[in-house]
Design a protein around this motif. Structure first.
Motif, short mmCIF file in Angstrom:
data_model
loop_
_atom_site.label_atom_id
_atom_site.label_comp_id
_atom_site.label_asym_id
_atom_site.label_seq_id
_atom_site.Cartn_x
_atom_site.Cartn_y
_atom_site.Cartn_z
N PRO A 135 0.84 -1.21 0.00
CA PRO A 135 0.00 0.00 0.00
C PRO A 135 0.87 1.26 0.00
O PRO A 135 2.04 1.21 0.38
CB PRO A 135 -0.80 -0.11 1.30
CG PRO A 135 -0.74 -1.56 1.67
CD PRO A 135 0.56 -2.07 1.16
N CYS A 163 5.99 -5.51 5.68
CA CYS A 163 4.53 -5.68 5.75
C CYS A 163 4.10 -6.98 6.39
O CYS A 163 2.91 -7.26 6.47
CB CYS A 163 3.93 -5.58 4.36
SG CYS A 163 3.77 -3.88 3.83
N ARG A 223 -2.58 3.24 8.62
CA ARG A 223 -1.92 4.15 7.68
C ARG A 223 -2.42 5.58 7.86
O ARG A 223 -1.64 6.53 7.88
CB ARG A 223 -2.18 3.68 6.24
CG ARG A 223 -1.15 4.19 5.24
CD ARG A 223 -1.61 4.02 3.80
NE ARG A 223 -2.35 5.18 3.39
CZ ARG A 223 -1.78 6.31 2.97
NH1 ARG A 223 -0.46 6.40 2.89
NH2 ARG A 223 -2.51 7.34 2.65
N GLN A 224 -3.72 5.72 8.02
CA GLN A 224 -4.27 7.07 8.20
C GLN A 224 -3.82 7.69 9.52
O GLN A 224 -3.52 8.88 9.58
CB GLN A 224 -5.80 7.01 8.13
CG GLN A 224 -6.27 6.78 6.70
CD GLN A 224 -7.78 6.76 6.59
OE1 GLN A 224 -8.48 7.15 7.52
NE2 GLN A 224 -8.27 6.30 5.45
N ARG A 247 -0.16 -2.72 6.09
CA ARG A 247 -1.28 -3.23 5.30
C ARG A 247 -2.62 -2.74 5.85
O ARG A 247 -3.64 -2.91 5.22
CB ARG A 247 -1.28 -4.76 5.30
CG ARG A 247 -0.05 -5.35 4.62
CD ARG A 247 -0.40 -6.43 3.62
NE ARG A 247 0.81 -6.91 2.97
CZ ARG A 247 1.19 -6.53 1.74
NH1 ARG A 247 0.46 -5.69 1.03
NH2 ARG A 247 2.31 -7.00 1.22
N SER A 248 -2.60 -2.13 7.05
CA SER A 248 -3.86 -1.66 7.65
C SER A 248 -4.15 -0.23 7.20
O SER A 248 -3.38 0.68 7.47
CB SER A 248 -3.74 -1.73 9.18
OG SER A 248 -4.66 -0.82 9.77
N GLU A 249 -5.28 -0.03 6.53
CA GLU A 249 -5.62 1.30 6.06
C GLU A 249 -5.89 2.24 7.24
O GLU A 249 -5.51 3.42 7.22
CB GLU A 249 -6.84 1.23 5.11
CG GLU A 249 -7.34 2.56 4.58
CD GLU A 249 -6.28 3.44 3.90
OE1 GLU A 249 -5.26 2.90 3.41
OE2 GLU A 249 -6.46 4.68 3.88
N ASP A 250 -6.51 1.72 8.29
CA ASP A 250 -6.78 2.53 9.48
C ASP A 250 -5.46 3.01 10.10
O ASP A 250 -5.29 4.20 10.40
CB ASP A 250 -7.58 1.71 10.49
CG ASP A 250 -7.66 2.40 11.84
OD1 ASP A 250 -8.23 3.52 11.88
OD2 ASP A 250 -7.14 1.86 12.84
#
Ligand SMILES: *Cc1c(COP(=O)(O)O)cnc(C)c1O
Length: 403
Positions: free
Chosen positions: A40, A163, A194-195, A189-192
């Motif tokens: 990502p 990752c 990452r934000q 790999r975690s979008e949460d």
């Protein structure tokens, strides 16, 4: 003594910069890396250390009672400094005998309910046992941060390092391959997550015109000097000066000071990095091919062992890491090779508890395997300029020293 040479080989294979990289362009660095590594979109930071600080601050928000970060006792001194600057406690853990990776027994002894994170570390492109770190972290409810500062492009069972754990970081510092002079990349790999990392980065590391100007000039300097003639000026002469002064820590650039800078990696440097990144896959393939040519020869030297990868893993090859039978043999080899301009050097000078300047930051701990690794290892830079004649000269010294 080896004959004095006119040019200088680097201790690690940096991706050479081209002048046209410096032309303004779009900030393609993060998407280029995401694409190449099949990960990502990374969060871009001003250094690997900044990436680690941002990761720790983000994790600590959710786990305020956990303050300890378990790290290999043989790693870059910037790692405990970054942990300290983040207001947390580095816990050095001994490594496996004859390796830099966390020792499974020592790791379990070092972890408890106070542990925020474990930092398995892929040194010199070689791949650490992230599975074991994940198992140990799972036992105590901690998180795994992969330190892939020296392993951009390395793959573990076909997937990019960084990752497999909860998150990981790469360094874009000078000498670590692809460089923006200083820079870092955080991946998860975690979008949460990452934000949340991106939000912490925006808070902790604001734009700073002074740092941007300084790093920009340094990047131009790198573009001019990262070649065998320039390296003598930029690397070889300061190295020899520090060694003459009896200061090996300064010679390898292990001497860092707090506070570590926190700022953004500006648009122009991101575009320069993006241009250079387009050459990264071919560069890594070339380094790997050269490594596979020399590995059988190095392996065959009596008494010398070379760090390699497990079956199915494909690391990168910025340099070769060798272990000699003992400290005397290693020092005999270095007496001839370190100042010879052949790119032979040491990685980190000491086990972390043995750096006088880290007293008060790294707790005293008995880490005999880390100390042994520091005392018996040396590195050979695998740069594009390493020629057969250079390797032959190095191997002749190692053959004499190993027996
Ligand atoms: C260089 C390095 C770091 C820190 O990266 P910077 O970009 O120099 O801040 C962290 N860990 C390891 C193993 C390193 O070699």
């Amino acid at each position: 003594m080896l004959p004095r040479r006119r040019h200088e080989l680097p201790p690690t294979a940096g991706l050479p910069a081209h002048w046209r990289d410096l032309l303004p362009g779009r900030t393609t660095l993060a998407p280029a890396i995401a694409d190449q590594l099949d990960v990502p979109l990374p969060v871009v930071t001003c250094s690997g250390s900044a990436a680690l600080m941002i990761a720790l601050a983000t994790l600590h928000q959710r786990q305020p009672l956990r303050r300890r970060v378990v790290i290999p006792a043989y790693t870059c001194p910037l790692v405990p400094l970054a942990i300290h600057q983040a207001g947390l406690e580095p816990v050095p853990c001994d490594v496996r005998r004859g390796h830099f990776d966390l020792d499974p027994h020592a790791l379990r002894a070092a972890c408890d309910e106070r542990t925020l994170a474990i930092v398995p570390t892929h040194l010199g492109g070689r791949i650490a046992d992230v599975d074991d770190a994940l198992a140990a972290a799972n036992n105590v409810g901690a998180v795994v941060i992969e330190d892939a500062a020296q392993a951009l492009g390395a793959r573990r069972r076909g997937e990019s390092v960084g990752c497999a754990g909860d998150l990981g970081f790469f360094s874009l510092a000078v000498g670590k391959g692809l460089t923006t002079y200083e820079g870092g990349l955080l991946v998860t790999r975690s979008e949460d997550l990452r934000q949340r990392l991106a939000r912490t980065a925006a808070q902790l590391a604001p734009f700073n015109a002074g740092w941007e100007l300084r790093r920009g000039l340094e990047l131009v300097g790198y573009t001019a000097l990262y070649r065998p003639h320039g390296l003598r000026l930029a690397y070889g002469n300061p190295l020899r000066r520090a060694l003459r002064a009896g200061d090996p820590v300064r010679a390898v650039g292990d001497d860092f000071a707090l506070p570590l800078p926190l700022h953004t990696l500006g648009h122009w440097r991101q575009s320069v990095g993006g241009h250079a990144a387009s050459r990264l896959p071919a560069f890594l393939t070339d380094c790997t091919a050269r490594a596979h040519r020399y590995l059988p020869l190095l392996r065959a030297i009596p008494g010398v062992s070379v760090l390699e990868d497990a079956e199915g893993d494909t690391g990168t090859w910025p340099f070769f890491t060798l272990l000699l039978p003992g400290p005397q043999a290693r020092n005999r080899a270095l007496d001839e090779l370190w100042t010879a301009g052949l790119g032979v050097s040491r990685l980190f000078i000491h086990a972390l508890p043995d750096y006088p300047y880290l007293a008060g930051i790294v707790p005293q701990a008995d880490t005999p395997n880390a100390r042994d690794f520091a005392a018996r290892s040396l590195t050979i830079g695998n740069s594009p300029w390493l020629a057969d004649a250079d390797m032959k000269a190095i191997m002749q010294v190692l053959e004499k020293a190993g027996v």
